[in-house]
Motif scaffolding. Structure first.
Motif, PDB file in Angstrom:
ATOM      1  N   HIS A 169      -5.052   4.854   4.744  1.00 58.69           N
ATOM      2  CA  HIS A 169      -5.944   4.804   3.579  1.00 58.69           C
ATOM      3  C   HIS A 169      -6.791   6.063   3.446  1.00 58.69           C
ATOM      4  O   HIS A 169      -7.712   6.094   2.617  1.00 58.69           O
ATOM      5  CB  HIS A 169      -6.879   3.591   3.663  1.00 58.69           C
ATOM      6  CG  HIS A 169      -6.193   2.288   3.410  1.00 58.69           C
ATOM      7  ND1 HIS A 169      -5.944   1.802   2.141  1.00 58.69           N
ATOM      8  CD2 HIS A 169      -5.673   1.380   4.268  1.00 58.69           C
ATOM      9  CE1 HIS A 169      -5.329   0.636   2.232  1.00 58.69           C
ATOM     10  NE2 HIS A 169      -5.146   0.359   3.512  1.00 58.69           N
ATOM     11  N   ARG A 214       0.683   4.339  -2.703  1.00 57.40           N
ATOM     12  CA  ARG A 214       0.446   5.740  -2.322  1.00 57.40           C
ATOM     13  C   ARG A 214       1.548   6.618  -2.913  1.00 57.40           C
ATOM     14  O   ARG A 214       1.271   7.691  -3.432  1.00 57.40           O
ATOM     15  CB  ARG A 214       0.455   5.916  -0.798  1.00 57.40           C
ATOM     16  CG  ARG A 214      -0.793   5.507  -0.063  1.00 57.40           C
ATOM     17  CD  ARG A 214      -2.043   6.278  -0.370  1.00 57.40           C
ATOM     18  NE  ARG A 214      -2.263   7.553   0.218  1.00 57.40           N
ATOM     19  CZ  ARG A 214      -3.462   7.984   0.674  1.00 57.40           C
ATOM     20  NH1 ARG A 214      -4.526   7.216   0.653  1.00 57.40           N
ATOM     21  NH2 ARG A 214      -3.597   9.189   1.130  1.00 57.40           N
ATOM     22  N   CYS A 221      -8.735   9.052   2.405  1.00 58.80           N
ATOM     23  CA  CYS A 221      -9.149   9.267   1.007  1.00 58.80           C
ATOM     24  C   CYS A 221      -8.129  10.085   0.196  1.00 58.80           C
ATOM     25  O   CYS A 221      -7.825  11.226   0.544  1.00 58.80           O
ATOM     26  CB  CYS A 221     -10.495   9.970   0.989  1.00 58.80           C
ATOM     27  SG  CYS A 221     -11.049  10.329  -0.687  1.00 58.80           S
ATOM     28  N   HIS A 236       0.818  -1.206   0.000  1.00 56.27           N
ATOM     29  CA  HIS A 236       0.000   0.000   0.000  1.00 56.27           C
ATOM     30  C   HIS A 236       0.858   1.264   0.000  1.00 56.27           C
ATOM     31  O   HIS A 236       0.565   2.234  -0.704  1.00 56.27           O
ATOM     32  CB  HIS A 236      -0.955  -0.012   1.209  1.00 56.27           C
ATOM     33  CG  HIS A 236      -1.761   1.233   1.312  1.00 56.27           C
ATOM     34  ND1 HIS A 236      -1.535   2.200   2.264  1.00 56.27           N
ATOM     35  CD2 HIS A 236      -2.766   1.704   0.542  1.00 56.27           C
ATOM     36  CE1 HIS A 236      -2.372   3.201   2.087  1.00 56.27           C
ATOM     37  NE2 HIS A 236      -3.136   2.924   1.053  1.00 56.27           N
TER      38      HIS A 236
HETATM   39  C1  HEM Z   1     -17.305  12.910  -0.843  1.00 53.35           C
HETATM   40  C2  HEM Z   1     -16.484  12.185  -1.564  1.00 53.35           C
HETATM   41  C3  HEM Z   1     -15.657  11.039  -1.057  1.00 53.35           C
HETATM   42  C4  HEM Z   1     -15.793  10.267   0.068  1.00 53.35           C
HETATM   43  C5  HEM Z   1     -16.863  10.371   1.151  1.00 53.35           C
HETATM   44  C6  HEM Z   1     -14.719   9.298   0.054  1.00 53.35           C
HETATM   45  C7  HEM Z   1     -14.502   8.349   1.053  1.00 53.35           C
HETATM   46  C8  HEM Z   1     -13.382   7.563   1.142  1.00 53.35           C
HETATM   47  C9  HEM Z   1     -13.051   6.721   2.265  1.00 53.35           C
HETATM   48  C10 HEM Z   1     -13.915   6.540   3.520  1.00 53.35           C
HETATM   49  C11 HEM Z   1     -11.852   6.129   2.017  1.00 53.35           C
HETATM   50  C12 HEM Z   1     -11.070   5.246   2.985  1.00 53.35           C
HETATM   51  C13 HEM Z   1     -10.902   3.828   2.561  1.00 53.35           C
HETATM   52  C14 HEM Z   1     -10.374   2.939   3.678  1.00 53.35           C
HETATM   53  O1  HEM Z   1      -9.986   3.399   4.753  1.00 53.35           O
HETATM   54  O2  HEM Z   1     -10.372   1.703   3.459  1.00 53.35           O
HETATM   55  C15 HEM Z   1     -11.448   6.564   0.702  1.00 53.35           C
HETATM   56  C16 HEM Z   1     -10.299   6.165   0.047  1.00 53.35           C
HETATM   57  C17 HEM Z   1     -10.009   6.502  -1.262  1.00 53.35           C
HETATM   58  N1  HEM Z   1     -10.633   7.466  -2.029  1.00 53.35           N
HETATM   59 FE1  HEM Z   1     -12.221   8.563  -1.502  1.00 53.35          FE
HETATM   60  N2  HEM Z   1     -13.972   9.493  -1.071  1.00 53.35           N
HETATM   61  C18 HEM Z   1     -14.498  10.555  -1.772  1.00 53.35           C
HETATM   62  C19 HEM Z   1     -14.021  11.086  -2.953  1.00 53.35           C
HETATM   63  C20 HEM Z   1     -12.964  10.605  -3.666  1.00 53.35           C
HETATM   64  C21 HEM Z   1     -12.491  11.132  -4.920  1.00 53.35           C
HETATM   65  C22 HEM Z   1     -13.071  12.360  -5.618  1.00 53.35           C
HETATM   66  C23 HEM Z   1     -11.471  10.324  -5.330  1.00 53.35           C
HETATM   67  C24 HEM Z   1     -10.613  10.407  -6.566  1.00 53.35           C
HETATM   68  C25 HEM Z   1     -10.941  10.899  -7.699  1.00 53.35           C
HETATM   69  C26 HEM Z   1     -11.288   9.313  -4.303  1.00 53.35           C
HETATM   70  C27 HEM Z   1     -10.332   8.320  -4.341  1.00 53.35           C
HETATM   71  C28 HEM Z   1     -10.027   7.493  -3.267  1.00 53.35           C
HETATM   72  C29 HEM Z   1      -8.948   6.516  -3.297  1.00 53.35           C
HETATM   73  C30 HEM Z   1      -8.017   6.236  -4.461  1.00 53.35           C
HETATM   74  C31 HEM Z   1      -8.942   5.895  -2.042  1.00 53.35           C
HETATM   75  C32 HEM Z   1      -8.009   4.791  -1.560  1.00 53.35           C
HETATM   76  C33 HEM Z   1      -6.892   5.343  -0.739  1.00 53.35           C
HETATM   77  C34 HEM Z   1      -6.034   4.258  -0.155  1.00 53.35           C
HETATM   78  O3  HEM Z   1      -6.413   3.078  -0.132  1.00 53.35           O
HETATM   79  O4  HEM Z   1      -4.919   4.598   0.259  1.00 53.35           O
HETATM   80  N3  HEM Z   1     -12.199   9.509  -3.318  1.00 53.35           N
HETATM   81  N4  HEM Z   1     -12.373   7.462   0.212  1.00 53.35           N
END
Ligand code: HEM
Length: 420
Positions: free
Chosen positions: A367, A114, A369, A110
């Motif tokens: 992780h 990142r 977001c 991971h």
């Molecule tokens: C209101 C909008 C959003 C919410 C509520 C949200 C919520 C989340 C949450 C809760 C996680 C944590 C996952 C974990 O801990 O297992 C996450 C990870 C992630 N989000 Fe978002 N997200 C949003 C918008 C976006 C946008 C706009 C993008 C990209 C264009 C995005 C890309 C990602 C990616 C790539 C991860 C994985 C990160 C990792 O595993 O290191 N998200 N998101």
């Protein structure tokens, strides 16, 4: 939490949480039922936090953490609460040849992902997008009819984040309708299309994205596909499988989440006209002062991702419950985001001036977001554009919610928007 992973004190059922969980079987079943979000989930979630903060779900063998402190502590401890064995209840027992998303990986894999994808989300990249996003938001708001019922989900919340992600990826305007279909296919439960059709569309999408990536490697543009296709950190690059995985993930992670933050946020403002007036007050050409705190309160209030799961890698005690290695653990973000222990007596109030606001709508820990900055820019731009044009947002019919347990979805939200 009497745990070796967090520091908070024992809950009200100290010494009896396991017993309390046994008594709370029905409650936990309701909370993890597909239709749960269709009604008012918050009284049950409040009971869960108070009476069974570490609660057993007999049907899956998972344990549900509903307190903010516990969700944060587990999220920040990937060595004990890993993501590699699935992040959704439906994945318990599943195994993958390669991780379906970077969310399904743990350090060191991971950490490597990142490092490789971070440059595509660097603050400078986000700042460069801000003007285009603001222009998109203003155009979308200008096109809305005033003074008559409009479904803000279909007209605003669905197309806007998709357009932003296609801009981000550098998808040509002409390809947008296909892109829309593909992204719908990528979201489990978003459509009632037969599985063969969604599989076919997903295949088409991967082929398209990889072909675009190959073209951008040869001739890089100023977009995220080019950045990811050519990224190199200490001699390391993303191979095609990883690139496809990541591009598909951007669609899924960044699309429906932002859509529901936006539509759920508008529902909240329609139900709390005083907060809409507060958002608009102070406008005299300048953006309203409460815009940034409003964006975070919308995120806390809507919590578009209801939960993600982890699996214990070793025996661990959470409050007074000892979980053996291999136990699935639900991090209930929606419950945590209404926790009075974190947000005080106003936890159940939509307060756009709330500060501090350490919500877990974007998760916490490694992780956290990746698209948080982008999502905040989108929500800010949209609220600003709406506040500039409309004096009032009023409900014009029942709000329809989707039946997903993972995504707090709004399918339809008819409203009348009145011009200033
Ligand atoms: C209101 C909008 C959003 C919410 C509520 C949200 C919520 C989340 C949450 C809760 C996680 C944590 C996952 C974990 O801990 O297992 C996450 C990870 C992630 N989000 Fe978002 N997200 C949003 C918008 C976006 C946008 C706009 C993008 C990209 C264009 C995005 C890309 C990602 C990616 C790539 C991860 C994985 C990160 C990792 O595993 O290191 N998200 N998101």
């Amino acid at each position: 939490m009497a745990s070796d992973t967090t520091t908070s004190g024992p809950g009200p059922q100290a010494g009896g949480t396991r017993g309390a969980s046994a008594q709370h079987d029905d409650l936990v079943h309701r909370v993890l039922d597909d239709g749960f979000l269709a009604g008012d989930p918050f009284p049950d979630l409040a009971r869960l936090r108070a009476e069974a903060p570490v609660a057993h779900h007999a049907a899956t063998g998972a344990w549900v953490l509903s307190r903010h402190a516990d969700v944060v502590a587990a999220s920040r401890d990937p060595a004990t609460f890993c993501s590699g064995k699935g992040i959704l209840l439906m994945e318990i027992g599943a195994s993958y040849d390669s991780p379906p998303t970077m969310m399904h990986t743990d350090p060191p894999a991971h950490t490597r992902y990142r490092k490789l994808v971070q440059p595509a989300f660097a603050p400078s990249v986000m700042r460069a997008l801000e003007d285009a996003i603001t222009a998109r938001a203003r155009a979308a708001v200008a096109a809305l009819p005033a003074g008559e019922p409009v479904d803000v989900v279909a007209e605003l919340a669905v197309p806007f984040p998709l357009r932003v992600i296609s801009d981000l990826l550098g998808i040509p305007e002409d390809d947008w309708p296909r892109f829309y279909e593909w992204s719908e296919a990528a979201i489990p439960g978003a459509t009632d299309w037969p599985p063969e059709r969604t599989a076919e569309l997903m295949g088409e999408m991967v082929t398209y994205l990889l072909a675009t990536a190959a073209a951008r490697r040869a001739d890089p543009h100023d977009d995220v596909i080019s950045l990811l296709a050519t990224v190199e950190v200490d001699g390391d690059t993303l191979d095609d499988t990883e690139l496809a995985m990541f591009l598909v993930q951007l669609l899924v992670a960044g699309n429906e989440t932002t859509r529901n933050a936006l539509s759920g946020g508008l529902v909240a403002f329609a139900e709390h006209p005083d907060q809409w007036a507060r958002l608009r007050s102070g406008r005299a050409g300048a953006p309203p002062a409460a815009l940034d705190t409003a964006v975070d309160e919308v995120l806390r209030w809507t919590t578009p991702v209801v939960y993600f799961m982890r699996t214990t890698t070793r025996e661990v005690t959470v409050r007074d419950v000892t979980l053996p290695a291999g136990t699935p653990v639900v991090l209930h973000y929606l419950a945590a985001n209404r926790d009075e222990a974190e947000f005080g007596p106003t936890a159940d109030r939509f307060d756009i001036g709330r500060t501090p606001n350490h919500h877990v709508a974007f998760g916490s820990g490694p992780h956290f977001c990746l698209g948080a900055a982008l999502a905040r820019i989108e929500l800010r731009a949209m609220l600003d554009a709406l506040a500039a044009r409309f004096a009032a947002i009023e409900p014009a019919g029942p709000v329809e919610r989707s039946m997903s347990l993972v995504i707090a979805g709004v399918r339809r939200a008819p409203m009348v928007l009145t011009e200033a």
